[in-house]
Design an enzyme around this catalytic site. Structure first.
Site, PDB file in Angstrom:
ATOM      1  N   GLU A  90       0.944  -1.088  -0.036  1.00 19.30           N
ATOM      2  CA  GLU A  90       0.056  -0.160   0.149  1.00 19.30           C
ATOM      3  C   GLU A  90       0.824   1.323   0.050  1.00 19.30           C
ATOM      4  O   GLU A  90       0.457   2.449  -0.651  1.00 19.30           O
ATOM      5  CB  GLU A  90      -0.941   0.028   1.393  1.00 19.30           C
ATOM      6  N   SER A 466     -45.942 -32.096  42.741  1.00 18.10           N
ATOM      7  CA  SER A 466     -45.487 -32.032  44.015  1.00 18.10           C
ATOM      8  C   SER A 466     -44.303 -31.524  44.491  1.00 18.10           C
ATOM      9  O   SER A 466     -43.630 -31.574  45.629  1.00 18.10           O
ATOM     10  CB  SER A 466     -45.236 -33.691  44.298  1.00 18.10           C
TER      11      SER A 466
END
Length: 784
Positions: A90, A466
């Protein structure tokens, strides 16, 4: 000669004039654009859009939320080789220029003059930072000039290292990856520092054109770009001959890697996302928050397996539902068939497969990713056809009784062989807490989050049956009853318009056993005793007690059906209530977020849970003490009675754990629509539930001890594997004396069948049994 000198002087003056005019023009342009330039100081406080990441307590990644995959990295953590690769690609003079590259700009200016538009930008890395953070992507002279000015300013404000760091964290590199660390994870499943030279060069080639040079979608062009960068690195003496030759010869190894999820806890991840969205809104997905939950990764994995295995086992008990789908594979290529199969979702241990051929006692299968396997008779023979929840058809005699070519089926591994299975229609949940502080150590909200996102641990409001009785018994113990108190287990009929006319409750066995000690009634889950006990202490007293335990009083029925668990609760509420039995009677608040950090690892939140702590325990200054809602003596007695549920009651299957410190209670609602088990020791408390989302019977042979308890056992086997026995010692005020097992009175001298029972000192029986009064009384029906 004089003419030449005159011409030279003229040209010289003209040059000076043009230079002055150019400088004046440039100055004018600068002063025209300068006020419009953004403040480059803002780059010092950039916050990159980073996804939300959720972790377990031991930092295993659970989930990632956010459109952009980004993991910011500091300059000092970037491998020098990658810096060389990127600058070669770059901006090779990046560390030497002042923000602009005159040669590159001259080339761009020539292109503009000759073609009317800019073809190559001549941009430096600094100029790209200016463009990426402040400008649009349009190719115009005005934007280019502002880019140049901004680059010059940025170079004055920031160091080269800071500029480079901004660039490599901002750039888009394909497949939702932003920044080089995310790209390394996406393409190679590794961090940037662990990549090879060839891989560094491959990623360095992406900023120019992430799609065109993508190593996954365009491998040929990607390798050309990579090799060009390697040639540049070699020319710049960044790499030697051998490195260049080896890297250019390296094959393309990139493939798509999703976020490396390390722990399956999708229901908890969604709980975190939903809770934090209320606070942070859309910023939740971009500000890089890291959330550390209270989950223990080992326990969560155990819970995942336990729930999956438990629901699959239930499904297989009730027969084979048939193929998931039937495909015509006669005129389809192998590649097309494979592609179609690869699109079918796998549900954890349940893998999809297509039947290719069927033999007498086996079948050949095609699995995902091109694998073929043989399903042997041992894995098929169980598959009696499903007829109803209570009935199956005849056992198969050969493989073709079960399977046909083209069947899309599910298989799972059982030992070293494959086993035919199916996706359960039944659902379940497991939630486990640390009873000392309420931290959720594991939570499973259903068979599979991908299959169904409804979280049954927190959202399913069901009747506990229960499983609710221990709270009623604890309230009775607090009112002066003892574990030896006799309650008549006899038929009872209620005339109550709130209970739809005459109500004739029964025990699950349809039998009645006469006067029964409270201890025995609880561990054998006698319904008639629970009803009489609630009537004796009063519904309001019980509701107050349940309110203290954290249950919503508005969802508690105002009648005696409360004693049989007709309230509406979630598994999380139930396990939170049970935590008080495990921790000495303290009310803890469940929580699942331990801490929140921002993307800079700065702490934003740390949980401060209430701690279940007795008088003699030690807590740090920032810890809050949980309120004690149950008397410690009552809690001990309830814990001790529930230990008998496992020793000799409805949860005897848990004896397989070979522990004497575990306690709990099964629960089954009318017509077996819900199956529960809640159990604990002083280290962990866990609740499991099994049922259908639209309530329907699980089957006449399915109860809490059949459907839910096995899941709890599998989970607790792992959870308590390295834990020492941890049952509570009798607190002050609790004594143990011998009693007559039938009357509950003190044993008479020399009684052979006497048993020991715990009492609060003030509740020790005053009378003694005699051989004549220790017999069993008959059960007689009562009318109310």
């Amino acid at each position: 000669m004089s003419a030449m000198v005159s011409l030279f002087k003229l040209l010289f003056k003209l040059g000076i004039f043009c230079t002055f005019l150019g400088a004046l023009s440039l100055a004018g342009v600068y002063y025209h654009f300068a006020p419009k330039l953004p403040n480059t100081n803002s780059l010092k406080e950039v916050q990159f859009q980073t996804p939300l990441r959720i972790f377990s307590k031991d930092e295993k990644l659970i989930a990632e939320f956010g459109e952009k995959r980004r993991t910011p990295i500091n300059f000092e953590d970037i491998p020098p080789q990658f810096i060389q690769a990127l600058t070669a690609a770059e901006d090779s003079r990046f560390f030497d220029h002042l923000g602009i590259d005159i040669k590159g700009l001259t080339r761009a200016a020539f292109q503009l003059a000759s073609t009317g538009h800019i073809q190559s930008g001549g941009s430096t890395i600094t100029m790209q930072v200016a463009k990426n953070f402040f400008l649009t992507r349009e190719r115009t002279f005005t934007r280019k000039f502002m880019e140049i000015l901004l680059a010059l300013r940025i170079e004055q404000e920031l160091s080269k290292e800071e500029i480079f760091e901004l660039y490599i964290n901002k750039i888009y590199l394909g497949h939702r990856s932003y920044g080089i660390q995310a790209a390394a994870n996406v393409y190679y499943g590794k961090n940037i520092e662990n990549l090879s030279l060839a891989q560094h060069a491959m990623i360095a080639g992406l900023p120019k054109a992430p799609s065109a040079f993508n190593p996954i979608t365009n491998p040929n062009r990607a390798i050309e770009r990579r090799n060009w960068i390697l040639k540049r690195m070699h020319a710049l003496s960044f790499i030697n001959d051998q490195q260049f030759e080896e890297a250019t010869a390296a094959p393309v190894t990139a493939k798509y890697h999703t976020s490396d999820i390390e722990l399956r806890a999708y229901y908890v991840a969604e709980m975190v996302r939903k809770k934090l969205y209320e606070q942070f809104g859309e910023n939740l997905y971009t500000n890089g928050y890291k959330v550390y939950t209270t989950l223990d990764s080992k326990l969560q994995s155990s819970a995942n397996i336990a729930v999956s295995n438990g629901l699959v086992a239930y499904s297989e008990r009730h027969g084979y539902l048939g193929a998931e789908d039937k495909w015509d594979i006669t005129n389809i290529s192998f590649e097309e068939l494979q592609k179609r199969l690869n699109k079918v979702i796998s549900y954890y241990t349940l893998r999809p497969a297509v039947v290719l051929s069927v033999n007498d006692k086996s079948a050949e299968l095609l699995l995902k990713d091109g694998q073929k396997a043989i399903l042997e008779w041992e894995g098929i023979a169980w598959a009696k056809p499903y007829k109803s929840v209570n009935h199956t058809g005849k056992a198969p005699q050969k493989a073709s009784d079960v399977l046909q070519i083209g069947d899309l089926i599910r298989i799972r591994e059982k030992g070293d062989k494959f086993h035919l299975t199916q996706t359960p229609k039944v659902q379940g949940s497991l939630v486990a807490l640390n009873p000392k502080d309420g931290s959720i150590v594991s939570l499973v909200g259903g068979f599979n989050f991908t299959h169904n996102k409804f979280n049954r641990s927190t959202q399913a409001i069901r009747q506990p049956g229960s499983n609710f009785k221990p709270f009623i018994y604890a309230a009775a113990l607090n009112k002066g009853y003892s574990a030896a108190s006799l309650i008549n287990d006899a038929p009872i009929v209620f005339h109550d318009k709130n209970l739809e006319g005459n109500w004739r409750p029964e025990n699950s066995s349809r039998k009645f056993y006469g006067p029964t000690r409270l201890r025995e009634a609880l561990y054998k889950s006698r319904n008639l005793v629970s009803i009489r006990l609630l009537r004796a202490i009063g519904i309001d007293t019980a509701q107050t007690y349940l309110d203290l335990a954290g249950f919503d009083r508005t969802k508690l029925p105002n009648n005696l059906s409360l004693s049989l668990g007709s309230a509406d609760v979630t598994p999380l509420q139930l396990v939170t209530g049970y935590a008080a039995f495990a921790n000495g009677g303290f009310k803890i608040e469940p929580y699942f977020i331990q801490r929140i950090d921002n993307q800079f690892d700065e702490n934003l939140f740390t949980a401060e849970p209430t701690i279940a702590c007795k008088i003699d325990c030690k807590v740090s200054n920032n810890q809050k003490l949980a309120p004690q809602i149950y008397n410690e003596q009552v809690t001990f007695l309830t814990y001790n009675i529930m230990q008998d549920s496992i020793r000799k009651g409805t949860a005897r299957k848990a004896l397989v754990l070979n522990r004497d410190d575990i306690a709990g209670k099964t629960g089954t609602t009318n017509d077996q629509k819900d199956a529960w088990f809640s159990g604990f020791n002083q280290d962990y408390v866990a609740t499991t539930w099994v049922g259908f989302d639209q309530p329907q019977t699980l089957g006449r042979r399915e109860f809490g001890g059949t459907a839910a308890l096995p899941i709890w056992i599998d989970f607790m086997r792992d959870a308590l594997k390295d834990k020492a026995e941890n049952a509570p010692n009798p607190p002050e005020g609790i004594v143990s004396v011998k009693i007559d097992p039938r009357s509950g009175q003190l044993a008479y001298p020399g009684q052979d069948d006497s048993i020991y029972e715990y009492f609060r000192k003030e509740n020790i029986p005053t009378g003694y049994a005699t051989p004549s009064n220790s017999g069993t009384k008959n059960a007689e029906e009562e009318l109310f």
